[in-house]
Design a protein around this motif. Sequence first.
Motif, PDB file in Angstrom:
ATOM      1  N   GLN A  76     -34.479  29.328  53.761  1.00  0.00           N
ATOM      2  CA  GLN A  76     -33.807  29.417  55.054  1.00  0.00           C
ATOM      3  C   GLN A  76     -33.632  28.036  55.688  1.00  0.00           C
ATOM      4  O   GLN A  76     -32.579  27.716  56.219  1.00  0.00           O
ATOM      5  CB  GLN A  76     -34.580  30.331  56.002  1.00  0.00           C
ATOM      6  N   ALA A  77     -34.657  27.215  55.632  1.00  0.00           N
ATOM      7  CA  ALA A  77     -34.617  25.911  56.302  1.00  0.00           C
ATOM      8  C   ALA A  77     -33.851  24.853  55.510  1.00  0.00           C
ATOM      9  O   ALA A  77     -33.175  24.012  56.099  1.00  0.00           O
ATOM     10  CB  ALA A  77     -36.038  25.420  56.572  1.00  0.00           C
ATOM     11  N   LEU A  78     -33.974  24.883  54.186  1.00  0.00           N
ATOM     12  CA  LEU A  78     -33.424  23.807  53.368  1.00  0.00           C
ATOM     13  C   LEU A  78     -32.195  24.205  52.566  1.00  0.00           C
ATOM     14  O   LEU A  78     -31.539  23.337  51.988  1.00  0.00           O
ATOM     15  CB  LEU A  78     -34.509  23.288  52.408  1.00  0.00           C
ATOM     16  N   GLY A  79     -31.934  25.502  52.481  1.00  0.00           N
ATOM     17  CA  GLY A  79     -30.810  25.967  51.683  1.00  0.00           C
ATOM     18  C   GLY A  79     -31.238  26.326  50.278  1.00  0.00           C
ATOM     19  O   GLY A  79     -32.385  26.089  49.877  1.00  0.00           O
ATOM     20  N   PRO A  80     -30.318  26.881  49.508  1.00  0.00           N
ATOM     21  CA  PRO A  80     -30.666  27.419  48.183  1.00  0.00           C
ATOM     22  C   PRO A  80     -30.778  26.392  47.066  1.00  0.00           C
ATOM     23  O   PRO A  80     -31.092  26.760  45.936  1.00  0.00           O
ATOM     24  CB  PRO A  80     -29.514  28.386  47.901  1.00  0.00           C
ATOM     25  N   ASP A  81     -30.544  25.105  47.369  1.00  0.00           N
ATOM     26  CA  ASP A  81     -30.486  24.108  46.299  1.00  0.00           C
ATOM     27  C   ASP A  81     -31.423  22.929  46.497  1.00  0.00           C
ATOM     28  O   ASP A  81     -31.208  21.862  45.945  1.00  0.00           O
ATOM     29  CB  ASP A  81     -29.046  23.577  46.178  1.00  0.00           C
ATOM     30  N   HIS A  82     -32.476  23.101  47.254  1.00  0.00           N
ATOM     31  CA  HIS A  82     -33.382  21.988  47.558  1.00  0.00           C
ATOM     32  C   HIS A  82     -34.564  21.963  46.581  1.00  0.00           C
ATOM     33  O   HIS A  82     -35.101  23.013  46.224  1.00  0.00           O
ATOM     34  CB  HIS A  82     -33.889  22.115  48.999  1.00  0.00           C
ATOM     35  N   PRO A  83     -34.993  20.768  46.153  1.00  0.00           N
ATOM     36  CA  PRO A  83     -36.133  20.673  45.231  1.00  0.00           C
ATOM     37  C   PRO A  83     -37.430  21.286  45.754  1.00  0.00           C
ATOM     38  O   PRO A  83     -38.233  21.779  44.962  1.00  0.00           O
ATOM     39  CB  PRO A  83     -36.292  19.163  45.009  1.00  0.00           C
ATOM     40  N   ASP A  84     -37.646  21.286  47.073  1.00  0.00           N
ATOM     41  CA  ASP A  84     -38.850  21.940  47.605  1.00  0.00           C
ATOM     42  C   ASP A  84     -38.800  23.445  47.357  1.00  0.00           C
ATOM     43  O   ASP A  84     -39.836  24.077  47.131  1.00  0.00           O
ATOM     44  CB  ASP A  84     -39.016  21.662  49.098  1.00  0.00           C
ATOM     45  N   LEU A  85     -37.618  24.011  47.394  1.00  0.00           N
ATOM     46  CA  LEU A  85     -37.450  25.426  47.062  1.00  0.00           C
ATOM     47  C   LEU A  85     -37.781  25.647  45.585  1.00  0.00           C
ATOM     48  O   LEU A  85     -38.458  26.621  45.230  1.00  0.00           O
ATOM     49  CB  LEU A  85     -36.032  25.893  47.374  1.00  0.00           C
ATOM     50  N   ALA A  86     -37.330  24.730  44.729  1.00  0.00           N
ATOM     51  CA  ALA A  86     -37.636  24.838  43.296  1.00  0.00           C
ATOM     52  C   ALA A  86     -39.140  24.802  43.055  1.00  0.00           C
ATOM     53  O   ALA A  86     -39.663  25.556  42.228  1.00  0.00           O
ATOM     54  CB  ALA A  86     -36.940  23.720  42.523  1.00  0.00           C
ATOM     55  N   ARG A  87     -39.853  23.930  43.784  1.00  0.00           N
ATOM     56  CA  ARG A  87     -41.316  23.859  43.636  1.00  0.00           C
ATOM     57  C   ARG A  87     -41.955  25.181  44.034  1.00  0.00           C
ATOM     58  O   ARG A  87     -42.872  25.678  43.385  1.00  0.00           O
ATOM     59  CB  ARG A  87     -41.883  22.709  44.467  1.00  0.00           C
ATOM     60  N   SER A  88     -41.453  25.767  45.104  1.00  0.00           N
ATOM     61  CA  SER A  88     -41.986  27.045  45.569  1.00  0.00           C
ATOM     62  C   SER A  88     -41.694  28.158  44.560  1.00  0.00           C
ATOM     63  O   SER A  88     -42.545  29.006  44.290  1.00  0.00           O
ATOM     64  CB  SER A  88     -41.384  27.369  46.941  1.00  0.00           C
ATOM     65  N   LEU A  89     -40.497  28.163  43.994  1.00  0.00           N
ATOM     66  CA  LEU A  89     -40.151  29.131  42.947  1.00  0.00           C
ATOM     67  C   LEU A  89     -41.088  28.975  41.749  1.00  0.00           C
ATOM     68  O   LEU A  89     -41.576  29.965  41.194  1.00  0.00           O
ATOM     69  CB  LEU A  89     -38.700  28.930  42.498  1.00  0.00           C
TER      70      LEU A  89
END
Length: 179
Positions: A76-89
């Motif tokens: 939600q905060a960073l969008g669907p393409d951010h590396p922090d999201l990848a780390r969380s995934l």
Amino acid sequence: VAICLNELALLHQNQGHYDQAEPFYTRALAIMEREFGRDHIRVALQCNNLALLYDSLGRPEEAEPMYRQALENYEQALGPDHPDLARSLNNLALLYDRMGRPRDAEPLFERAVEINTAALGPDHWHVAICLNNLAVVYTHQKRFAEAGPVFQRALAIYENALGPDHPRYARTLFRYAQW
């Protein structure tokens, strides 16, 4: 105060005092949620830290909702393409794999590979981390023909990005040799 509590928790966790870290993390999370709202990116970081602790303590039933909350907040905060999201995934996928749920882990690792590749480039070592984990999931599913090329790609990235003497390269090489 929440940042200091988080740092104290990290200190205890790094010293192996997991039980002492938990109250600091939970208090920091409560403060962050109260001050910024449940959907804030700082809450995501706290949820991720607490999830990592629960995961280390062998409490996957408590880690999973924390990882999921962190994932939702990052997206939600960073969008669907951010590396922090990848780390969380990647973190949630690792949990699922340890829980014996490789089919749930696989699409999360695949998405993490895609995000890191697009954001950081195909030869970044964060891509190799997710590729290695995806290959491990393939081996857990007895999909060895798919695991081999993924392990090889991860090894090539590690060797080029970090060098053949790096521990990540050695661990991946060991896993590749095992299957």
